[in-house]
Design a protein around this motif. Structure first.
Motif, PDB file in Angstrom:
ATOM      1  N   TYR A 133      -8.336   1.025   0.727  1.00  0.00           N
ATOM      2  CA  TYR A 133      -8.742   1.011  -0.675  1.00  0.00           C
ATOM      3  C   TYR A 133     -10.092   0.312  -0.819  1.00  0.00           C
ATOM      4  CZ  TYR A 133      -3.728   1.792  -1.154  1.00  0.00           C
ATOM      5  OH  TYR A 133      -2.450   2.290  -1.029  1.00  0.00           O
ATOM      6  N   ASP A 134     -10.932   0.861  -1.685  1.00  0.00           N
ATOM      7  CA  ASP A 134     -12.213   0.224  -1.948  1.00  0.00           C
ATOM      8  C   ASP A 134     -12.346  -0.220  -3.411  1.00  0.00           C
ATOM      9  OD1 ASP A 134     -14.337   3.221  -2.213  1.00  0.00           O
ATOM     10  OD2 ASP A 134     -12.449   2.663  -3.171  1.00  0.00           O
ATOM     11  N   ARG A 135     -11.265  -0.093  -4.181  1.00  0.00           N
ATOM     12  CA  ARG A 135     -11.325  -0.468  -5.594  1.00  0.00           C
ATOM     13  C   ARG A 135     -10.791  -1.892  -5.775  1.00  0.00           C
ATOM     14  NH1 ARG A 135     -11.921   4.200  -8.772  1.00  0.00           N
ATOM     15  NH2 ARG A 135     -13.010   5.701  -7.433  1.00  0.00           N
TER      16      ARG A 135
ATOM     17  N   SER B 115      -3.158   3.676   4.553  1.00  0.00           N
ATOM     18  CA  SER B 115      -3.971   3.659   3.335  1.00  0.00           C
ATOM     19  C   SER B 115      -5.056   2.588   3.385  1.00  0.00           C
ATOM     20  CB  SER B 115      -3.084   3.404   2.110  1.00  0.00           C
ATOM     21  OG  SER B 115      -2.125   4.425   1.947  1.00  0.00           O
TER      22      SER B 115
ATOM     23  N   ILE C 139      -7.283  -2.805  -7.360  1.00  0.00           N
ATOM     24  CA  ILE C 139      -6.046  -2.494  -6.642  1.00  0.00           C
ATOM     25  C   ILE C 139      -5.529  -3.705  -5.879  1.00  0.00           C
ATOM     26  CG2 ILE C 139      -5.107  -1.092  -4.755  1.00  0.00           C
ATOM     27  CD1 ILE C 139      -6.898   1.165  -5.675  1.00  0.00           C
ATOM     28  N   TYR C 140      -6.388  -4.627  -5.558  1.00  0.00           N
ATOM     29  CA  TYR C 140      -6.008  -5.739  -4.686  1.00  0.00           C
ATOM     30  C   TYR C 140      -5.245  -6.820  -5.427  1.00  0.00           C
ATOM     31  CZ  TYR C 140      -8.381  -3.610  -0.850  1.00  0.00           C
ATOM     32  OH  TYR C 140      -8.713  -2.736   0.147  1.00  0.00           O
TER      33      TYR C 140
ATOM     34  N   PRO D  29       0.825  -1.210   0.000  1.00  0.00           N
ATOM     35  CA  PRO D  29       0.000   0.000   0.000  1.00  0.00           C
ATOM     36  C   PRO D  29       0.856   1.256   0.000  1.00  0.00           C
ATOM     37  CG  PRO D  29       0.055  -0.979   2.167  1.00  0.00           C
ATOM     38  CD  PRO D  29       0.742  -1.947   1.255  1.00  0.00           C
TER      39      PRO D  29
END
Length: 128
Positions: free
Chosen positions: A109-111, A107, A114-115, A102
């Motif tokens: 993330y909800d997208r 940080s 990105i994971y 990250p």
């Protein structure tokens, strides 16, 4: 390479509670941002909750805020999702996901894109 294994899913009545767990291995869990996503039958996968690598910041989808709580235990390489006041619309396969590097320890993330790492999922069914 991080491996993620979810557990704790099952069948529960509306208004009940479940606690999901995600066990991580094979990587540096302490530096990974974690999250939970879910996918209901016939629908796209959606973000549920995220937690930063240091555990100091969390973020929730509007649909679960106030009912679900995400946490992590870096000493045990686990992340959890406490789900209270469950509703039939919470029925889905729940996935644990990790971002290996990250931007910062705070940080979140909800997208989905990105994971880097995903578990196999655990089924949660809420009956009315």
């Amino acid at each position: 390479q991080v491996q993620l294994v979810e557990s704790g899913g099952g069948l529960v009545q509306a208004g009940g509670s479940l606690r999901l767990s995600c066990a991580a291995s094979g990587g540096t869990f302490n530096s990974a941002a974690m999250s939970w996503f879910r996918q209901a039958s016939g629908k796209e996968r959606e973000f549920v909750a995220a937690i930063s690598s240091n555990g100091g910041r969390t973020f929730y989808a509007n649909s679960v805020r106030g009912r679900f709580s995400i946490s992590r235990n870096n000493a045990h390489n686990t992340a959890s999702l406490q789900m209270d006041s469950l509703r039939p619309e919470d029925t889905a396969v729940y996935y644990c996901a990790a971002v290996g590097t990250p931007y910062s320890s705070g940080s979140v993330y909800d997208r989905e894109r990105i994971y880097d790492y995903w578990g196999q999922g655990t089924q949660v069914t809420v009956s009315s």
